[in-house]
Design a protein around this motif. Sequence first.
Motif, mmCIF file in Angstrom:
data_model
loop_
_atom_site.group_PDB
_atom_site.id
_atom_site.type_symbol
_atom_site.label_atom_id
_atom_site.label_comp_id
_atom_site.label_asym_id
_atom_site.label_seq_id
_atom_site.Cartn_x
_atom_site.Cartn_y
_atom_site.Cartn_z
ATOM 1 N N GLY A 12 0.814 -1.213 0.000
ATOM 2 C CA GLY A 12 0.000 0.000 0.000
ATOM 3 C C GLY A 12 0.843 1.257 0.000
ATOM 4 N N VAL A 13 1.900 1.273 0.801
ATOM 5 C CA VAL A 13 2.799 2.427 0.836
ATOM 6 C C VAL A 13 3.436 2.620 -0.537
ATOM 7 C CG1 VAL A 13 4.982 3.282 1.794
ATOM 8 C CG2 VAL A 13 3.246 2.338 3.317
ATOM 9 N N LEU A 18 4.090 6.864 -1.267
ATOM 10 C CA LEU A 18 4.516 7.542 -0.045
ATOM 11 C C LEU A 18 6.027 7.416 0.123
ATOM 12 C CD1 LEU A 18 1.718 6.307 2.393
ATOM 13 C CD2 LEU A 18 1.810 8.451 1.142
ATOM 14 N N THR A 19 6.656 8.426 0.701
ATOM 15 C CA THR A 19 8.086 8.361 0.939
ATOM 16 C C THR A 19 8.416 7.889 2.347
ATOM 17 O OG1 THR A 19 8.103 10.703 1.523
ATOM 18 C CG2 THR A 19 8.653 10.137 -0.755
ATOM 19 N N LEU A 32 8.575 2.731 7.622
ATOM 20 C CA LEU A 32 8.985 2.496 6.243
ATOM 21 C C LEU A 32 9.450 3.805 5.635
ATOM 22 C CD1 LEU A 32 5.898 0.397 5.133
ATOM 23 C CD2 LEU A 32 8.104 -0.477 5.858
ATOM 24 N N LYS A 33 10.609 3.780 4.965
ATOM 25 C CA LYS A 33 11.112 4.959 4.274
ATOM 26 C C LYS A 33 11.536 4.550 2.881
ATOM 27 C CE LYS A 33 12.596 8.070 7.804
ATOM 28 N NZ LYS A 33 13.628 8.923 8.304
ATOM 29 N N SER A 78 13.086 -6.743 -3.743
ATOM 30 C CA SER A 78 12.976 -6.628 -2.289
ATOM 31 C C SER A 78 11.991 -5.526 -1.912
ATOM 32 C CB SER A 78 14.343 -6.319 -1.679
ATOM 33 O OG SER A 78 14.215 -6.123 -0.282
ATOM 34 N N PRO A 79 11.008 -5.842 -1.063
ATOM 35 C CA PRO A 79 10.054 -4.825 -0.646
ATOM 36 C C PRO A 79 10.566 -3.968 0.511
ATOM 37 C CG PRO A 79 9.435 -6.933 0.289
ATOM 38 C CD PRO A 79 10.638 -7.176 -0.590
ATOM 39 N N LEU A 80 11.744 -4.304 1.048
ATOM 40 C CA LEU A 80 12.282 -3.552 2.178
ATOM 41 C C LEU A 80 13.779 -3.769 2.309
ATOM 42 C CD1 LEU A 80 11.340 -5.417 5.459
ATOM 43 C CD2 LEU A 80 10.972 -6.382 3.243
#
Length: 149
Positions: A12-13, A18-19, A32-33, A78-80
């Motif tokens: 969703g982010v 979104l940053t 999350l950034k 990679s989502p993160l």
Amino acid sequence: MDIKEIMKLIQGVSDYGLTSFELEEGNMKISLKREKETIQVQTPVLAAAIPAYGSGTDETGAAADQAGGIASDQVVTSPLVGVFYSASSPDADAFVKVGDHVKKGQVLGIIEAMKLMNEIESEYDGVVEAILVKNEDVVEYGQPLFRIR
């Protein structure tokens, strides 16, 4: 909050561009950034194409990318940011290896971030063409992890 809810939150982010995002729930805090946008060029491979001399195809008829590998438009990223693990424990077999057939939703690996284990699932049905990271590598947001054909 389970891993599927966290993955939906991350998606969703990403979907809304979104940053940064923070969530506190009890003793759990998720932050999350997003530092930079990565652009991936996707090149479809035509299975029925007949290679011509000097056409930029290899002996199997697949189009070669500029890095010399096989082009694939199915890349799992990679989502993160975190540490990538190819197996559920140090003495367990890897979730997948090159040449394995995978289904959408099948676990390919794990990324540990903030002491949470995040399962990385295949977004595609297909065959693992390449594993682009090694066990215990630190991975970045958006970094390619697997190519599926």
